[in-house]
Design a protein around this motif. Sequence first.
Motif, PDB file in Angstrom:
ATOM      1  N   SER A  37       0.709  -1.048   0.089  1.00 37.86           N
ATOM      2  CA  SER A  37       0.000  -0.015   0.111  1.00 37.86           C
ATOM      3  C   SER A  37       0.820   1.398   0.147  1.00 37.86           C
ATOM      4  O   SER A  37       0.293   2.202  -0.386  1.00 37.86           O
ATOM      5  CB  SER A  37      -0.888   0.054   1.264  1.00 37.86           C
ATOM      6  N   GLN A  38       2.326   1.184   0.074  1.00 39.69           N
ATOM      7  CA  GLN A  38       2.983   2.311   0.398  1.00 39.69           C
ATOM      8  C   GLN A  38       4.327   2.219  -0.273  1.00 39.69           C
ATOM      9  O   GLN A  38       4.643   1.197  -0.768  1.00 39.69           O
ATOM     10  CB  GLN A  38       3.586   2.650   1.767  1.00 39.69           C
ATOM     11  N   VAL A  39       4.831   3.300  -0.805  1.00 41.95           N
ATOM     12  CA  VAL A  39       6.049   3.619  -1.537  1.00 41.95           C
ATOM     13  C   VAL A  39       6.998   4.468  -0.542  1.00 41.95           C
ATOM     14  O   VAL A  39       6.665   5.491  -0.164  1.00 41.95           O
ATOM     15  CB  VAL A  39       5.697   4.201  -2.782  1.00 41.95           C
ATOM     16  N   PHE A  40       8.243   4.001  -0.555  1.00 45.27           N
ATOM     17  CA  PHE A  40       9.394   4.859   0.031  1.00 45.27           C
ATOM     18  C   PHE A  40      10.184   5.075  -0.861  1.00 45.27           C
ATOM     19  O   PHE A  40      10.893   4.084  -1.229  1.00 45.27           O
ATOM     20  CB  PHE A  40       9.973   3.947   1.215  1.00 45.27           C
ATOM     21  N   LYS A  41      10.676   6.294  -1.243  1.00 46.35           N
ATOM     22  CA  LYS A  41      11.286   6.724  -2.220  1.00 46.35           C
ATOM     23  C   LYS A  41      12.715   7.179  -1.505  1.00 46.35           C
ATOM     24  O   LYS A  41      12.752   8.241  -0.907  1.00 46.35           O
ATOM     25  CB  LYS A  41      10.609   7.636  -2.974  1.00 46.35           C
ATOM     26  N   TYR A  78       1.295  11.931  -2.255  1.00 45.89           N
ATOM     27  CA  TYR A  78       2.612  12.381  -1.590  1.00 45.89           C
ATOM     28  C   TYR A  78       2.108  12.719  -0.149  1.00 45.89           C
ATOM     29  O   TYR A  78       1.723  13.627   0.209  1.00 45.89           O
ATOM     30  CB  TYR A  78       3.369  13.480  -2.223  1.00 45.89           C
ATOM     31  N   LEU A  79       2.719  11.837   0.967  1.00 45.61           N
ATOM     32  CA  LEU A  79       2.057  11.790   2.120  1.00 45.61           C
ATOM     33  C   LEU A  79       3.218  12.515   3.330  1.00 45.61           C
ATOM     34  O   LEU A  79       2.727  12.819   4.252  1.00 45.61           O
ATOM     35  CB  LEU A  79       2.083  10.572   2.622  1.00 45.61           C
ATOM     36  N   GLY A  80       4.431  12.656   2.742  1.00 45.33           N
ATOM     37  CA  GLY A  80       5.204  13.426   3.678  1.00 45.33           C
ATOM     38  C   GLY A  80       6.623  12.692   3.692  1.00 45.33           C
ATOM     39  O   GLY A  80       6.850  12.085   2.695  1.00 45.33           O
ATOM     40  N   VAL A  81       7.657  13.433   4.467  1.00 50.49           N
ATOM     41  CA  VAL A  81       8.835  12.699   4.407  1.00 50.49           C
ATOM     42  C   VAL A  81       9.181  12.347   5.651  1.00 50.49           C
ATOM     43  O   VAL A  81       8.966  12.829   6.822  1.00 50.49           O
ATOM     44  CB  VAL A  81      10.163  14.165   4.488  1.00 50.49           C
ATOM     45  N   ILE A  82       9.740  11.070   5.734  1.00 53.08           N
ATOM     46  CA  ILE A  82      10.098  10.219   6.904  1.00 53.08           C
ATOM     47  C   ILE A  82      11.481   9.959   7.175  1.00 53.08           C
ATOM     48  O   ILE A  82      12.098   9.773   6.425  1.00 53.08           O
ATOM     49  CB  ILE A  82       9.340   8.935   6.824  1.00 53.08           C
ATOM     50  N   PRO A  83      11.897  10.008   8.450  1.00 53.75           N
ATOM     51  CA  PRO A  83      13.273   9.608   8.668  1.00 53.75           C
ATOM     52  C   PRO A  83      13.541   8.208   8.711  1.00 53.75           C
ATOM     53  O   PRO A  83      12.444   7.568   9.149  1.00 53.75           O
ATOM     54  CB  PRO A  83      13.642  10.446  10.147  1.00 53.75           C
ATOM     55  N   ALA A 103      13.208   9.324   3.382  1.00 52.23           N
ATOM     56  CA  ALA A 103      12.468   9.081   2.440  1.00 52.23           C
ATOM     57  C   ALA A 103      11.299   9.685   2.098  1.00 52.23           C
ATOM     58  O   ALA A 103      10.584  10.097   3.025  1.00 52.23           O
ATOM     59  CB  ALA A 103      12.176   7.507   2.540  1.00 52.23           C
ATOM     60  N   VAL A 104      10.822   9.894   0.901  1.00 47.52           N
ATOM     61  CA  VAL A 104       9.821  10.248   0.516  1.00 47.52           C
ATOM     62  C   VAL A 104       8.286   9.099   0.628  1.00 47.52           C
ATOM     63  O   VAL A 104       8.565   7.985   0.150  1.00 47.52           O
ATOM     64  CB  VAL A 104       9.195  11.005  -0.934  1.00 47.52           C
ATOM     65  N   LEU A 105       7.401   9.387   1.225  1.00 47.05           N
ATOM     66  CA  LEU A 105       6.442   8.470   1.663  1.00 47.05           C
ATOM     67  C   LEU A 105       5.298   8.712   0.891  1.00 47.05           C
ATOM     68  O   LEU A 105       4.716   9.773   0.824  1.00 47.05           O
ATOM     69  CB  LEU A 105       5.996   8.598   3.196  1.00 47.05           C
ATOM     70  N   MET A 106       4.817   7.489   0.066  1.00 46.26           N
ATOM     71  CA  MET A 106       3.777   7.926  -1.091  1.00 46.26           C
ATOM     72  C   MET A 106       2.799   6.761  -0.902  1.00 46.26           C
ATOM     73  O   MET A 106       3.308   5.873  -0.408  1.00 46.26           O
ATOM     74  CB  MET A 106       4.255   7.817  -2.506  1.00 46.26           C
ATOM     75  N   PRO A 226      -7.489  12.199 -13.547  1.00 52.61           N
ATOM     76  CA  PRO A 226      -6.033  11.871 -13.649  1.00 52.61           C
ATOM     77  C   PRO A 226      -5.080  12.234 -12.556  1.00 52.61           C
ATOM     78  O   PRO A 226      -5.389  13.422 -11.793  1.00 52.61           O
ATOM     79  CB  PRO A 226      -5.799  12.573 -14.849  1.00 52.61           C
ATOM     80  N   LEU A 227      -3.998  11.502 -12.244  1.00 46.44           N
ATOM     81  CA  LEU A 227      -3.000  11.928 -11.171  1.00 46.44           C
ATOM     82  C   LEU A 227      -1.517  12.014 -12.030  1.00 46.44           C
ATOM     83  O   LEU A 227      -1.304  11.208 -12.776  1.00 46.44           O
ATOM     84  CB  LEU A 227      -2.849  10.715 -10.142  1.00 46.44           C
ATOM     85  N   ILE A 228      -0.948  13.135 -11.899  1.00 47.26           N
ATOM     86  CA  ILE A 228       0.649  13.168 -12.377  1.00 47.26           C
ATOM     87  C   ILE A 228       1.353  13.162 -11.302  1.00 47.26           C
ATOM     88  O   ILE A 228       1.485  13.922 -10.369  1.00 47.26           O
ATOM     89  CB  ILE A 228       0.695  14.525 -13.201  1.00 47.26           C
ATOM     90  N   VAL A 229       2.533  12.340 -11.349  1.00 47.11           N
ATOM     91  CA  VAL A 229       3.451  12.381 -10.360  1.00 47.11           C
ATOM     92  C   VAL A 229       4.895  12.621 -10.723  1.00 47.11           C
ATOM     93  O   VAL A 229       5.053  12.814 -11.966  1.00 47.11           O
ATOM     94  CB  VAL A 229       3.447  10.926  -9.565  1.00 47.11           C
TER      95      VAL A 229
END
Length: 340
Positions: A37-41, A78-83, A103-106, A226-229
């Motif tokens: 369900s989530q993406v960590f970039k 885009y849910l936020g930035v996590i340490p 990481a960028v949390l998405m 539509p969503l653009i990322v």
Amino acid sequence: MREHEVQQFAYNLGQKYNESSVDITETAMSWIVLTKSQVFKIKKPIKNQWFDFTAVEQRKQSCEAEVELNQQLAPNVYLGVIPIVDSFMPLNGEDHNTVVDYAVLMKRLRNAKQMNRMLDRKEVTKDHILKLVRYVVRFHAHSKVIDLPPINSHFQEVWHKLICFDFGEDIAEVGNVSATLKRADAVFKAFSANHQKYFKDRKDFGKVRELHGNLFCDNIYLYNKPLIVDCIEFSDTLKHVDILNEAALLCMDLDAHGERYLSEYFYKEYKKRMGTVNEECDDYLFVFYKLYHALKKARENNYKAVSNKQKQQYYTYVQELNIYSELIQSYVAWLDKAST
């Protein structure tokens, strides 16, 4: 973080969320860790002409900028930035370990809704394109105006490198397009010299704006809305462009997928809503921008093919190179005909 640490982070996530498989993919600048369900970039600790991510603080700032910019187009993605702490886990409220990265949390989006995949399955319709046009027009119309000419010094520098590049070098399966580019360069130089007022008008009318900078089909998800990322956050140079430049990038990508009809439909509806400065000149500049983007993709695939001659991916890159070579030929033919 290093690659083995990212792998440990992915393993730890799987243990925490009881998921048997947490996938890792990567781009040139990031590792992408995917749960159900989530993406960590996670940014790679690298440096090039566009960015310097060698320090943790620089990577944190880039993550924050990415979230801020992309929330304009995909606020619920885009849910936020996590340490990330030195146990290679996301930081929680009771954790006192040392922060080692960010990481960028998405929110994870459905692969089936990714536009490039839908194009491959021939599922994209005019209705999808019309919704996308409205979405892009709304974004472009409200974007910040940048006080730059449409063809600025950076663009001219890249263009010169592109037309001097020997496409198909050492690749027998690809016809050489370099001779065609000399004609394209001459034609566009003549157009630019004869239409200086037109280029000034585009600048004065605010057609250069702070845009997405990376509007390929694989960064678009065709939900009902539509969503653009993946908006570019690391370089103003790449996203401070003419609105026709960005529209042309998307349409070139549609052409590369074999969807000229959808490409033409997008452009027709786009200019109907955004208006024109001079329709004949706009059309010419639009095709020139498509040529510019096709050249960049051809050079990219040429480099990959030459670098992977002994590997299985070689023929994939050659096939892609041939697609862009054919687009280059067709765009140059259009420009040549339009200039006579």
